[in-house]
Motif scaffolding. Structure first.
Motif, PDB file in Angstrom:
ATOM      1  N   ASP A  39       0.845  -1.193   0.000  1.00  0.00           N
ATOM      2  CA  ASP A  39       0.000   0.000   0.000  1.00  0.00           C
ATOM      3  C   ASP A  39       0.882   1.246   0.000  1.00  0.00           C
ATOM      4  O   ASP A  39       1.433   1.642   1.032  1.00  0.00           O
ATOM      5  N   LEU A  40       1.012   1.857  -1.162  1.00  0.00           N
ATOM      6  CA  LEU A  40       1.823   3.068  -1.299  1.00  0.00           C
ATOM      7  C   LEU A  40       0.944   4.290  -1.559  1.00  0.00           C
ATOM      8  O   LEU A  40       1.398   5.302  -2.099  1.00  0.00           O
ATOM      9  N   SER A  41      -0.331   4.206  -1.142  1.00  0.00           N
ATOM     10  CA  SER A  41      -1.270   5.293  -1.413  1.00  0.00           C
ATOM     11  C   SER A  41      -0.843   6.604  -0.763  1.00  0.00           C
ATOM     12  O   SER A  41      -1.218   7.684  -1.225  1.00  0.00           O
ATOM     13  N   ARG A  42      -0.042   6.539   0.303  1.00  0.00           N
ATOM     14  CA  ARG A  42       0.436   7.756   0.950  1.00  0.00           C
ATOM     15  C   ARG A  42       1.601   8.378   0.185  1.00  0.00           C
ATOM     16  O   ARG A  42       2.043   9.473   0.493  1.00  0.00           O
ATOM     17  N   TYR A  43       2.091   7.665  -0.827  1.00  0.00           N
ATOM     18  CA  TYR A  43       3.228   8.127  -1.626  1.00  0.00           C
ATOM     19  C   TYR A  43       2.835   8.034  -3.109  1.00  0.00           C
ATOM     20  O   TYR A  43       3.292   7.130  -3.821  1.00  0.00           O
ATOM     21  N   ALA A  47       3.924   5.351  -5.907  1.00  0.00           N
ATOM     22  CA  ALA A  47       2.926   4.347  -6.280  1.00  0.00           C
ATOM     23  C   ALA A  47       2.737   4.305  -7.793  1.00  0.00           C
ATOM     24  O   ALA A  47       2.624   3.229  -8.388  1.00  0.00           O
ATOM     25  N   ALA A  48       2.713   5.488  -8.432  1.00  0.00           N
ATOM     26  CA  ALA A  48       2.536   5.545  -9.886  1.00  0.00           C
ATOM     27  C   ALA A  48       3.702   4.872 -10.598  1.00  0.00           C
ATOM     28  O   ALA A  48       3.516   4.179 -11.605  1.00  0.00           O
ATOM     29  N   TRP A  49       4.914   5.061 -10.066  1.00  0.00           N
ATOM     30  CA  TRP A  49       6.091   4.439 -10.666  1.00  0.00           C
ATOM     31  C   TRP A  49       6.001   2.928 -10.612  1.00  0.00           C
ATOM     32  O   TRP A  49       6.354   2.218 -11.553  1.00  0.00           O
ATOM     33  N   PHE A  50       5.465   2.397  -9.504  1.00  0.00           N
ATOM     34  CA  PHE A  50       5.376   0.949  -9.352  1.00  0.00           C
ATOM     35  C   PHE A  50       4.241   0.339 -10.166  1.00  0.00           C
ATOM     36  O   PHE A  50       4.079  -0.877 -10.177  1.00  0.00           O
ATOM     37  N   VAL A  55       8.434  -2.893 -13.736  1.00  0.00           N
ATOM     38  CA  VAL A  55       8.873  -2.771 -12.351  1.00  0.00           C
ATOM     39  C   VAL A  55       8.519  -4.027 -11.568  1.00  0.00           C
ATOM     40  O   VAL A  55       9.080  -4.300 -10.499  1.00  0.00           O
ATOM     41  N   GLN A  56       7.617  -4.825 -12.117  1.00  0.00           N
ATOM     42  CA  GLN A  56       7.219  -6.045 -11.418  1.00  0.00           C
ATOM     43  C   GLN A  56       8.371  -7.045 -11.307  1.00  0.00           C
ATOM     44  O   GLN A  56       8.306  -7.996 -10.528  1.00  0.00           O
ATOM     45  N   SER A  57       9.445  -6.823 -12.062  1.00  0.00           N
ATOM     46  CA  SER A  57      10.609  -7.692 -11.894  1.00  0.00           C
ATOM     47  C   SER A  57      11.326  -7.418 -10.576  1.00  0.00           C
ATOM     48  O   SER A  57      12.276  -8.110 -10.228  1.00  0.00           O
ATOM     49  N   CYS A  58      10.860  -6.394  -9.839  1.00  0.00           N
ATOM     50  CA  CYS A  58      11.404  -6.121  -8.503  1.00  0.00           C
ATOM     51  C   CYS A  58      10.705  -6.980  -7.451  1.00  0.00           C
ATOM     52  O   CYS A  58      11.013  -6.874  -6.257  1.00  0.00           O
ATOM     53  N   ARG A  59       9.763  -7.813  -7.866  1.00  0.00           N
ATOM     54  CA  ARG A  59       9.024  -8.673  -6.952  1.00  0.00           C
ATOM     55  C   ARG A  59       9.697 -10.029  -6.789  1.00  0.00           C
ATOM     56  O   ARG A  59      10.284 -10.564  -7.716  1.00  0.00           O
TER      57      ARG A  59
END
Length: 395
Positions: A39-43, A47-50, A55-59
């Motif tokens: 939950d990156l809703s505060r950032y 959040a948009a970058w992710f 970027v899912q290769s960071c998982r």
């Protein structure tokens, strides 16, 4: 793991590219990395970058463990990640005034420059700041997706449910690499690539070009960046203006006549956070990153062509018209998660075959056989099975 930084905000963090290396998965599974909150809703900027697909290769197993920094968007910008500088002034003296449009014309131009040797410097063919630049230069000739090496190599679909590394694509394993290797060997043997090009350091290659001993130089970055680095020294040594004596080679077409962009990495670096970092400090780090990303915004990926060299703008235009080839990110992700250490050494193979004396096909067949001995077939089988299980919901 690497030493953590000492910065007030970023102690407990380090920046380096490990996302496509086995260490990343090992550190995560050993509990050494701090998980990035889902939950990156505060950032919102973070959040948009992710939300970007790559970027899912960071998982790892549905958890995020690193934050990619910066990117190479848009795709055409990959045309400016390396540049071939060539002596246009000497080409004119040798009787060639037209810019090369394809490889045969470039080879002919270099041949004429070397034969004329108008400055009597015993000028030779092309050199490069690094061996890897030859990989980036030649792979778009036939198999651009194979340019990514190491353990993060790209995969392609070869059948309804069959996948393999792009490097081994072809009617027989790796056959699609033969045109690339053959072009490099041809240019090396005929002298349009200097005989010592594979063995020069960066400074030696640059010095060779500056002093008129190399007809062309492959450099990191754009023509404009090269000019900013070299123009002053160029004038001191040669007396003329860099912009008048040196041009940038256009993007060369592949065997099918099309232009291809190199596959792009989503980031130039990655931020890792130690699992020892407290939740309070993690919040401060995420706030700072969110602010930095918001300030930078997507504008940092937009290029103002009015502020760049004409030849760079022309290559960007070529890049916009280039063909984009699809790869299979799920295959790469599943392979990396497996922790397997099988690696592809594109640059080593290219240099060995380019400078070799045995027939290109024989050398490449032996190299493919060595990859097989190192587990190539087992890796392909493992990933294909993993994809089937993933698609069946059994990951």
């Amino acid at each position: 793991m690497p030493d953590m930084g000492a910065d007030e905000y970023f102690s407990g963090c380090f920046c380096r590219k490990y996302r496509l290396k086995p260490q990343f998965w090992q550190w995560a599974k050993e509990g050494l990395l701090h998980e990035i909150p889902e939950d990156l809703s505060r950032y919102p900027a973070l959040a948009a970058w992710f939300q970007k697909e790559d970027v899912q290769s960071c998982r790892i197993e549905d958890a995020l463990y690193c934050i990619p920094l910066e990117s190479y968007f848009p795709p055409e910008k990959m045309q400016l990640e390396q540049t071939v500088l060539y002596r246009s002034d000497l080409a004119v003296r040798a009787g060639i005034s037209e810019e090369p449009e394809e490889w045969q014309e470039f080879r002919r131009m270099i041949k004429y420059i070397c034969e004329a040797d108008s400055q009597e410097t015993q000028i030779r063919g092309m050199v490069a700041e690094s061996r890897e630049l030859f990989t980036r230069l030649f792979l778009p000739y036939y198999n651009p997706l194979a340019a990514v090496e190491g353990v993060g190599f790209l995969w392609i679909q070869t059948g309804p449910s069959d996948y393999m590394p792009a490097y081994f694509k072809g009617e027989t394993p790796g056959a699609d690499m033969l045109p690339v290797f053959s072009l490099a060997r041809l240019m090396y043997e005929e002298g349009s690539i200097a005989q010592d090009a594979a063995f020069l350091s960066e400074s030696q290659a640059v010095d060779s070009f500056l002093h008129g001993k190399a007809a062309a130089l492959c450099v990191e970055g754009s023509y404009q960046e090269a000019a900013e680095r070299l123009a002053g020294t160029w004038k001191e040594i040669n007396g003329g203006e860099f912009s008048q004596d040196v041009k940038a080679l256009k993007a060369m077409p592949s065997m099918d006549g099309r232009i291809y962009n190199l596959p792009q990495e989503i980031c130039w670096n990655e931020l890792y956070i130690s699992s020892s970092v407290s939740d309070e400090k993690m919040e401060r780090i995420l706030k700072l990153l969110d602010r930095l990303m918001k300030e930078a915004g997507e504008d940092r990926f937009i290029t103002n062509e009015n502020d760049m060299a004409v030849c760079d703008a022309a290559r960007l235009k070529q890049g916009r018209q280039a063909q984009e080839l699809p790869s299979e990110p799920l295959c790469r992700q599943l392979y990396l998660e497996s922790g397997d250490a099988f690696e592809i050494e594109v640059t080593k193979d290219l240099m060995d075959i380019m400078t070799g004396s045995e027939p290109v096909q024989d050398m490449w067949q032996e190299r493919v056989a060595e990859y097989k001995r190192n587990g190539m077939d087992a890796v392909i089988l493992k990933v294909n099975r993993a994809v089937k299980l993933y698609n069946m919901g059994q990951k």
